[in-house]
Design a protein around this motif. Structure first.
Motif, short mmCIF file in Angstrom:
data_model
loop_
_atom_site.label_atom_id
_atom_site.label_comp_id
_atom_site.label_asym_id
_atom_site.label_seq_id
_atom_site.Cartn_x
_atom_site.Cartn_y
_atom_site.Cartn_z
N ALA A 121 1.53 -2.77 -14.25
CA ALA A 121 2.35 -3.86 -13.71
C ALA A 121 2.49 -3.70 -12.20
O ALA A 121 2.43 -4.69 -11.46
CB ALA A 121 3.72 -3.86 -14.38
N ASP A 122 2.66 -2.47 -11.75
CA ASP A 122 2.84 -2.21 -10.31
C ASP A 122 1.60 -2.59 -9.53
O ASP A 122 1.69 -3.26 -8.49
CB ASP A 122 3.18 -0.74 -10.09
CG ASP A 122 3.39 -0.44 -8.61
OD1 ASP A 122 4.37 -0.95 -8.04
OD2 ASP A 122 2.58 0.30 -8.03
N ILE A 123 0.43 -2.19 -10.00
CA ILE A 123 -0.80 -2.49 -9.25
C ILE A 123 -1.09 -3.98 -9.29
O ILE A 123 -1.56 -4.56 -8.31
CB ILE A 123 -2.00 -1.66 -9.76
CG1 ILE A 123 -3.16 -1.72 -8.75
CG2 ILE A 123 -2.47 -2.15 -11.13
CD1 ILE A 123 -2.86 -1.14 -7.40
N THR A 124 -0.78 -4.64 -10.41
CA THR A 124 -0.98 -6.09 -10.50
C THR A 124 -0.10 -6.81 -9.48
O THR A 124 -0.57 -7.72 -8.78
CB THR A 124 -0.65 -6.59 -11.92
OG1 THR A 124 -1.52 -5.95 -12.86
CG2 THR A 124 -0.83 -8.10 -12.02
N ASP A 125 1.16 -6.38 -9.38
CA ASP A 125 2.08 -6.99 -8.41
C ASP A 125 1.62 -6.70 -6.98
O ASP A 125 1.70 -7.57 -6.11
CB ASP A 125 3.49 -6.45 -8.60
CG ASP A 125 4.14 -6.95 -9.88
OD1 ASP A 125 3.63 -7.93 -10.46
OD2 ASP A 125 5.16 -6.36 -10.29
N ARG A 126 1.14 -5.49 -6.76
CA ARG A 126 0.71 -5.11 -5.41
C ARG A 126 -0.51 -5.92 -4.98
O ARG A 126 -0.61 -6.37 -3.83
CB ARG A 126 0.41 -3.62 -5.38
CG ARG A 126 0.18 -3.06 -3.99
CD ARG A 126 0.31 -1.56 -4.01
NE ARG A 126 0.23 -1.02 -2.67
CZ ARG A 126 0.64 0.19 -2.34
NH1 ARG A 126 1.17 0.98 -3.25
NH2 ARG A 126 0.52 0.63 -1.10
N ILE A 127 -1.46 -6.08 -5.89
CA ILE A 127 -2.66 -6.87 -5.58
C ILE A 127 -2.27 -8.33 -5.34
O ILE A 127 -2.76 -8.97 -4.39
CB ILE A 127 -3.69 -6.74 -6.71
CG1 ILE A 127 -4.30 -5.33 -6.69
CG2 ILE A 127 -4.79 -7.79 -6.58
CD1 ILE A 127 -5.16 -5.01 -7.89
N ALA A 128 -1.38 -8.86 -6.17
CA ALA A 128 -0.94 -10.25 -6.00
C ALA A 128 -0.24 -10.45 -4.67
O ALA A 128 -0.44 -11.47 -3.98
CB ALA A 128 -0.04 -10.66 -7.16
N SER A 129 0.61 -9.49 -4.29
CA SER A 129 1.34 -9.59 -3.02
C SER A 129 0.37 -9.56 -1.84
O SER A 129 0.51 -10.34 -0.88
CB SER A 129 2.34 -8.45 -2.92
OG SER A 129 2.98 -8.44 -1.66
#
Length: 303
Positions: free
Chosen positions: A6-14
């Motif tokens: 979830a963290d890497i998905t959010d980071r990539i999206a940001s």
């Protein structure tokens, strides 16, 4: 989904949102690199460059630069240049003479929306704009670093890289190809820009050859995983989820590793590639964790 996923998905999206905003700003700034460009050409360029996407290549540039504590603003400029090259490749890849696609990320492709001639010119404009971005005084890097970046990006995008891979891909329709030939094709067409994305951070930071070679190897591994996951999605996903037509490789008789070895083999191979990528990052300890999670994200993506 795990906390790390979830963290890497959010980071990539940001990061994708930030890159999209910066790219929109660059393409709207008529006082900067695009000053004097025809309005209708810029409309086609913006259509091809500002239609979303995960912006994984810019993310890799920024994260590898962060790994080596390089200047983030300089890295962002290089990331924008790489994204221009990638977007150019998509605009041209969609053309009737190439893959003949009418849908990209759920929207009409550039040649459908703006005409074939403008799509060709939009791709040309994005490609050359990329090198201006790197060379421009706004990119605050030493001249020798800029030369190294331009040389590496040109090689990755040129006849021994992405363009050559596209040529091999077009020639592969209805031809029998073994695993080595498929890996060569995909390593050029898809892997070359991803390899540059990972190597760029080391170049920007001015690291030694060992780090640069290690990050290039990481990029090559990511490239294989990215294409394998893409080929798997072409078989298993639907058009709505992907935002583009699926099942086209089989329909056009294109050889892929999934077609050659099956979906079960592909999923196991993706796991092995993530392990290889993680092993390459081991010397960096905790600093390499984000890139290791990125490798898993690439292998596990669903669209």
């Amino acid at each position: 989904m795990t906390d790390n996923a979830a963290d890497i998905t959010d980071r990539i999206a940001s990061t994708a949102a930030e890159v999209g905003d910066r790219l929109a700003e660059l393409l709207a700034d008529r006082r900067g690199e695009t000053e004097g460009a025809p309005t209708h050409l810029m409309a086609a360029i913006r259509h091809g460059a500002l239609n979303g996407g995960k912006r994984i290549r810019p993310f890799l540039v920024l994260e590898t630069a962060r790994l080596f504590r390089a200047d983030r603003e300089a890295a962002m400029r290089v990331a924008l240049a790489l994204e221009c090259v990638h977007c150019y490749s998509l605009v041209h890849d969609d053309l009737p003479a190439m893959d003949d696609d009418t849908l990209r990320r759920g929207q009409p492709t550039v040649h459908v929306a703006h005409g074939e001639a403008q799509a060709i010119l939009a791709g040309d404009g994005l490609q050359t704009l990329a090198f201006e971005i790197v060379a421009n005084a706004r990119t605050r890097l030493p001249a020798e670093v800029k030369v190294a970046l331009v040389a590496a990006l040109a090689h990755a995008a040129g006849p021994a890289g992405m363009a050559g891979g596209q040529a091999l891909d077009l020639a592969s329709e209805h031809e029998t190809r073994d695993e080595a030939a498929i890996l060569r094709l995909q390593g050029m067409k898809t892997g070359a820009l991803l390899t540059f994305a990972c190597e760029a951070g080391a170049i920007i930071a001015g690291t030694g050859e060992d780090d640069r070679e290690r990050m290039a190897a990481f990029g090559r591994t990511i490239g294989i995983a990215f294409q394998l996951a893409d080929d798997l999605l072409d078989v298993t996903a639907d058009t709505k989820a992907m935002g583009k037509a699926t099942g086209k490789d089989a329909g056009r008789g294109k050889a892929t590793l999934v077609g050659l070895n099956g979906t079960g083999w592909a999923r196991k191979r993706l796991d092995a590639l993530v392990d290889e990528a993680t092993t390459l990052l081991a010397p960096y300890g905790a600093r390499g964790e984000t890139l290791a999670e990125t490798a898993r994200f690439v292998a596990d993506r669903r669209n």
